[in-house]
Design a protein around this motif. Structure first.
Motif, PDB file in Angstrom:
ATOM      1  N   ASN A  28       0.793  -1.233   0.000  1.00 16.25           N
ATOM      2  CA  ASN A  28       0.000   0.000   0.000  1.00 16.25           C
ATOM      3  C   ASN A  28       0.824   1.281   0.000  1.00 16.25           C
ATOM      4  OD1 ASN A  28      -2.324  -1.602   0.249  1.00 16.25           O
ATOM      5  ND2 ASN A  28      -1.973  -1.729   2.457  1.00 16.25           N
ATOM      6  N   PHE A  29       2.111   1.136   0.247  1.00 17.92           N
ATOM      7  CA  PHE A  29       2.889   2.372   0.383  1.00 17.92           C
ATOM      8  C   PHE A  29       4.280   2.233  -0.229  1.00 17.92           C
ATOM      9  CE2 PHE A  29       5.784   5.298   2.501  1.00 17.92           C
ATOM     10  CZ  PHE A  29       5.104   6.488   2.318  1.00 17.92           C
ATOM     11  N   ALA A  30       4.671   3.271  -0.934  1.00 17.94           N
ATOM     12  CA  ALA A  30       6.031   3.309  -1.501  1.00 17.94           C
ATOM     13  C   ALA A  30       6.445   4.760  -1.669  1.00 17.94           C
ATOM     14  CB  ALA A  30       6.054   2.599  -2.857  1.00 17.94           C
ATOM     15  N   SER A  50       5.336  25.154  12.776  1.00 22.62           N
ATOM     16  CA  SER A  50       5.844  26.375  13.416  1.00 22.62           C
ATOM     17  C   SER A  50       7.343  26.243  13.730  1.00 22.62           C
ATOM     18  CB  SER A  50       5.057  26.672  14.687  1.00 22.62           C
ATOM     19  OG  SER A  50       5.135  25.574  15.566  1.00 22.62           O
ATOM     20  N   ASP A  51       7.821  25.001  13.902  1.00 20.90           N
ATOM     21  CA  ASP A  51       9.256  24.804  14.136  1.00 20.90           C
ATOM     22  C   ASP A  51      10.073  25.352  12.977  1.00 20.90           C
ATOM     23  OD1 ASP A  51       8.740  23.465  16.493  1.00 20.90           O
ATOM     24  OD2 ASP A  51       8.728  21.489  15.537  1.00 20.90           O
ATOM     25  N   LEU A  52       9.526  25.222  11.787  1.00 23.51           N
ATOM     26  CA  LEU A  52      10.287  25.585  10.589  1.00 23.51           C
ATOM     27  C   LEU A  52      10.162  27.059  10.235  1.00 23.51           C
ATOM     28  CD1 LEU A  52       9.443  22.408   8.564  1.00 23.51           C
ATOM     29  CD2 LEU A  52      11.589  22.958   9.678  1.00 23.51           C
ATOM     30  N   ASP A  53       9.166  27.733  10.814  1.00 27.58           N
ATOM     31  CA  ASP A  53       9.032  29.162  10.553  1.00 27.58           C
ATOM     32  C   ASP A  53      10.317  29.884  10.948  1.00 27.58           C
ATOM     33  OD1 ASP A  53       6.510  29.009   9.527  1.00 27.58           O
ATOM     34  OD2 ASP A  53       5.526  29.258  11.461  1.00 27.58           O
ATOM     35  N   ARG A  54      10.941  29.394  12.032  1.00 24.23           N
ATOM     36  CA  ARG A  54      12.119  30.074  12.556  1.00 24.23           C
ATOM     37  C   ARG A  54      13.409  29.572  11.921  1.00 24.23           C
ATOM     38  NH1 ARG A  54      13.795  30.143  18.921  1.00 24.23           N
ATOM     39  NH2 ARG A  54      15.928  30.813  18.588  1.00 24.23           N
ATOM     40  N   ILE A  55      13.517  28.252  11.702  1.00 26.65           N
ATOM     41  CA  ILE A  55      14.833  27.719  11.326  1.00 26.65           C
ATOM     42  C   ILE A  55      14.917  27.191   9.896  1.00 26.65           C
ATOM     43  CG2 ILE A  55      15.493  27.123  13.685  1.00 26.65           C
ATOM     44  CD1 ILE A  55      14.739  24.205  12.945  1.00 26.65           C
ATOM     45  N   GLY A  56      13.787  27.042   9.217  1.00 25.73           N
ATOM     46  CA  GLY A  56      13.814  26.401   7.901  1.00 25.73           C
ATOM     47  C   GLY A  56      14.300  27.335   6.801  1.00 25.73           C
ATOM     48  N   ASP A  57      15.278  26.903   6.029  1.00 22.01           N
ATOM     49  CA  ASP A  57      15.703  27.644   4.836  1.00 22.01           C
ATOM     50  C   ASP A  57      15.026  27.050   3.600  1.00 22.01           C
ATOM     51  OD1 ASP A  57      17.593  29.302   6.191  1.00 22.01           O
ATOM     52  OD2 ASP A  57      18.890  27.545   6.331  1.00 22.01           O
ATOM     53  N   TYR A  58      15.047  25.745   3.532  1.00 18.67           N
ATOM     54  CA  TYR A  58      14.406  25.018   2.439  1.00 18.67           C
ATOM     55  C   TYR A  58      13.277  24.165   3.018  1.00 18.67           C
ATOM     56  CZ  TYR A  58      18.181  25.952  -0.887  1.00 18.67           C
ATOM     57  OH  TYR A  58      19.080  26.547  -1.751  1.00 18.67           O
ATOM     58  N   LEU A  59      12.288  23.894   2.201  1.00 16.30           N
ATOM     59  CA  LEU A  59      11.187  23.040   2.649  1.00 16.30           C
ATOM     60  C   LEU A  59      10.894  21.992   1.585  1.00 16.30           C
ATOM     61  CD1 LEU A  59       8.668  25.738   3.930  1.00 16.30           C
ATOM     62  CD2 LEU A  59      10.166  24.314   5.325  1.00 16.30           C
ATOM     63  N   THR A  60      10.556  20.817   2.055  1.00 13.29           N
ATOM     64  CA  THR A  60      10.049  19.790   1.160  1.00 13.29           C
ATOM     65  C   THR A  60       8.761  19.261   1.764  1.00 13.29           C
ATOM     66  OG1 THR A  60      12.204  19.160   0.297  1.00 13.29           O
ATOM     67  CG2 THR A  60      10.475  17.509   0.164  1.00 13.29           C
ATOM     68  N   LEU A  61       7.726  19.310   0.959  1.00 14.94           N
ATOM     69  CA  LEU A  61       6.403  18.899   1.410  1.00 14.94           C
ATOM     70  C   LEU A  61       6.122  17.520   0.819  1.00 14.94           C
ATOM     71  CD1 LEU A  61       3.972  20.100   2.907  1.00 14.94           C
ATOM     72  CD2 LEU A  61       3.259  21.123   0.761  1.00 14.94           C
ATOM     73  N   MET A  62       5.814  16.559   1.688  1.00 15.12           N
ATOM     74  CA  MET A  62       5.561  15.195   1.204  1.00 15.12           C
ATOM     75  C   MET A  62       4.128  14.786   1.488  1.00 15.12           C
ATOM     76  SD  MET A  62       8.974  12.971   1.917  1.00 15.12           S
ATOM     77  CE  MET A  62       8.415  11.738   0.742  1.00 15.12           C
ATOM     78  N   HIS A  63       3.604  13.975   0.596  1.00 15.84           N
ATOM     79  CA  HIS A  63       2.278  13.414   0.803  1.00 15.84           C
ATOM     80  C   HIS A  63       2.204  12.097   0.061  1.00 15.84           C
ATOM     81  CE1 HIS A  63      -1.977  13.233   1.600  1.00 15.84           C
ATOM     82  NE2 HIS A  63      -2.226  13.057   0.312  1.00 15.84           N
ATOM     83  N   ASN A  64       1.765  11.083   0.777  1.00 15.47           N
ATOM     84  CA  ASN A  64       1.542   9.777   0.160  1.00 15.47           C
ATOM     85  C   ASN A  64       2.773   9.252  -0.588  1.00 15.47           C
ATOM     86  OD1 ASN A  64      -0.226   7.650  -0.215  1.00 15.47           O
ATOM     87  ND2 ASN A  64      -0.842   8.361  -2.248  1.00 15.47           N
ATOM     88  N   GLY A  65       3.939   9.440   0.006  1.00 14.93           N
ATOM     89  CA  GLY A  65       5.167   8.893  -0.566  1.00 14.93           C
ATOM     90  C   GLY A  65       5.757   9.699  -1.699  1.00 14.93           C
TER      91      GLY A  65
END
Lengths: 214, 328
Positions: B36-38, B210-225
């Motif tokens: 079901n997941f990969a 909210s953790d990343l509002d302060r320290i995140g430079d780059y973001l990667t958003l994941m959903h369903n693998g």
């Protein structure tokens, strides 16, 4: 220190907090077999090492040490061989202490316990230990302690008792087999390590749906 | 033994086809976990010296991605570059990486002195004085047992371990779940200090945006693998708009994908791609989203819906501007 030795040392440190339970088990074994010095060594080696060779797996299951093993700068194969090195170190320690105790008990009870008997008892203990660990470790490595703790003890025990019963082995009858016992034990451990390497690879591939790293 | 050779620093060899200015890069990574997941075609990268926030709901594939990155889990397709080596790299590469979870993966009955005694032989650059100094700074008692530490203290312990062997890349897998705001703020400060060295980088997986509002430079958003969006924080925030309107205002219209739409009897709200926002009617209120808006709507979407489009759209363009992070 080699990577294998470091892993064996990690296992020692893993069980170190539980050493008093270990000493208690050992002492109970001594009390149980004190009346039969010739049986004392193989019995202690078999039961004590079977429990404590596998105990790091028990702690690892509870503490998530698989993650630690995975992130430590340690080759996977060295990690596996380290488990065997730990078991062999445990055998050496248990066999040494229990042999000294057996000799002392035999003297106290004025039971004959010659050097030849010592050699036989040690060879027999080695074979018992090797069969036990050779069966137990690949199972533990593939499935973890929680899933095979009973099987991991019962299966080697059944194999050993079955062999003793089938071949009508006694200490005198075993004396002719001494070199065979040492060699067979070593071969069993080497074959087991090879199987464990494959088992570990399969475990790594199938360690999928865990919600966290461990 | 081979391990001794592998764990010595000079054994780290440079593989030719990798770039040294990246902390890590995943390129088209796929890994089947179950029926079901990969992970599918996961691609994102982090330049050295920055913080990458990996966001997604539970089960999005963050931990599996981290397992693949660390070489714990084999990959079926693609390639992973980590600190200048293709994964699986040399064992000595692990000297450079610190892994921090929301708990300590150590024997619970070890005292913190035993933690050091146990781990020190594995690391060439272990600094015992630094370990003790960090424990002191973090308010951790050397005589305490691992099992007596709170969750926040356990995280601090694992950070102390990572910093004591002078890791260049810290990988956090949801370290802040269950932590109080004060401890989370302290953690952000610790990461900030770690990043004062330009050669240091951080991968920070969380579902607490909210953790990343302060320290995140780059973001990667994941959903369903899959990677839904990746890039600098500004790029990710700029890629979406929150749209609000009456129940009838937010209907599917051609060319607009309403992501994670939520309807009540009086209102409706969804996320859309910025380029599609103008295609909606004039009655719709369009707003710049917060990171949490994006995470909530993407996490609430139908997992079967048009995943290829999401994955394709999520690729960071090579000419994307560098973030305005502390090293920029």
């Amino acid at each position: 220190m080699t990577a294998v030795a470091r892993m064996a040392m990690l296992n020692l440190r893993t069980v170190a907090p539980y050493r008093y339970q270990g000493f208690l088990v050992f002492a109970l074994g001594v009390l149980l077999f004190a009346g039969k010095p010739t049986v004392l060594v193989p019995a202690l080696v078999f039961f004590f090492t079977s429990q404590f060779a596998s105990y790091p797996f028990n702690v690892a299951d509870k503490a998530g040490l698989d993650t630690l093993y995975a992130v430590l700068p340690l080759p996977r194969r060295s990690m596996l061989y380290g488990h065997y090195a730990w078991a062999i170190a445990l055998f050496v320690a248990t066999a040494s202490v229990s042999t000294v105790l057996a000799v002392l008990l035999a003297r106290a009870q004025t039971v004959p316990f010659s050097g030849r008997t010592v050699m036989t008892v040690l060879a027999l203990s080695w074979a018992l230990f090797a069969v036990n660990v050779a069966i137990q470790l690949p199972l533990l490595i593939r499935f973890g302690y929680t899933r095979v703790s009973v099987l991991g003890t019962a299966l080697p025990l059944a194999v050993v008792l079955g062999t003793v019963y089938k071949l009508h082995l006694t200490v005198p009858s075993t004396q002719v087999w001494l070199p065979v016992l040492w060699i067979a034990g070593a071969v069993a451990l080497m074959a087991s390590a090879a199987i464990a390497t494959t088992a570990d690879r399969r475990r790594m591939r199938s360690s999928g749906p865990a919600p966290k790293i461990h | 033994m081979t391990g001794l050779q592998l764990s010595s620093a000079p054994e780290i060899r440079k593989d030719p086809p990798v770039s040294t200015d990246l902390a890590f890069a995943l390129r088209g990574v796929g890994s089947a976990v179950s029926d079901n997941f990969a992970l599918r075609d996961v691609s994102f990268e982090l330049p050295t010296g920055y913080v990458m926030g990996l966001i997604g709901a539970n089960g999005a594939g963050k931990t599996t991605t981290i397992r693949c990155l660390l070489g714990i889990r084999p990959i079926d397709t693609g390639e992973i570059e980590l600190l200048g080596h293709l994964v699986p790299g040399p064992v000595a590469l692990r000297q450079e990486i610190g892994v921090v979870l929301d708990h300590a993966f150590l024997v619970s009955d070890w005292r913190l002195t035993e933690v050091e005694r146990t781990l020190r032989p594995f690391y060439d650059r272990w600094d015992g004085a630094r370990y003790r100094q960090l424990l002191d700074e973090f308010g951790l008692d050397l005589r305490a047992k691992v099992k007596d530490l709170s969750r926040g203290m356990s995280v601090k312990l694992m950070i102390a371990v990572a910093l004591s062997h002078r890791a260049r890349l810290l990988v956090f897998d949801e370290p802040t779940s269950g932590l109080d705001p004060v401890t989370r703020d302290e953690l952000a400060g610790i990461i900030g200090d770690f990043l004062l060295d330009e050669g240091h980088s951080v991968l920070f997986s969380t579902h607490i945006t909210s953790d990343l509002d302060r320290i995140g430079d780059y973001l990667t958003l994941m959903h369903n693998g899959r990677v839904v969006q990746t890039g600098t924080k500004d790029e990710v925030l700029d890629a979406y708009r929150v749209v609000r309107g009456g129940p009838d205002d937010l209907r599917e219209c051609v060319g607009v994908q309403l992501i994670g739409i939520r309807r009540t009897s009086t209102a409706a709200q969804a996320l859309v791609r910025t380029s599609e926002a103008d295609l909606l009617g004039g009655n719709v209120l369009v707003e710049i989203p917060t990171l949490e808006d994006i995470a909530i709507h993407v996490g609430a979407r139908d997992p079967q819906r048009n995943p290829d489009r999401d994955a394709g759209a999520g690729r960071r363009q090579p000419d994307s501007p560098m973030p305005t992070g502390r090293n920029a």
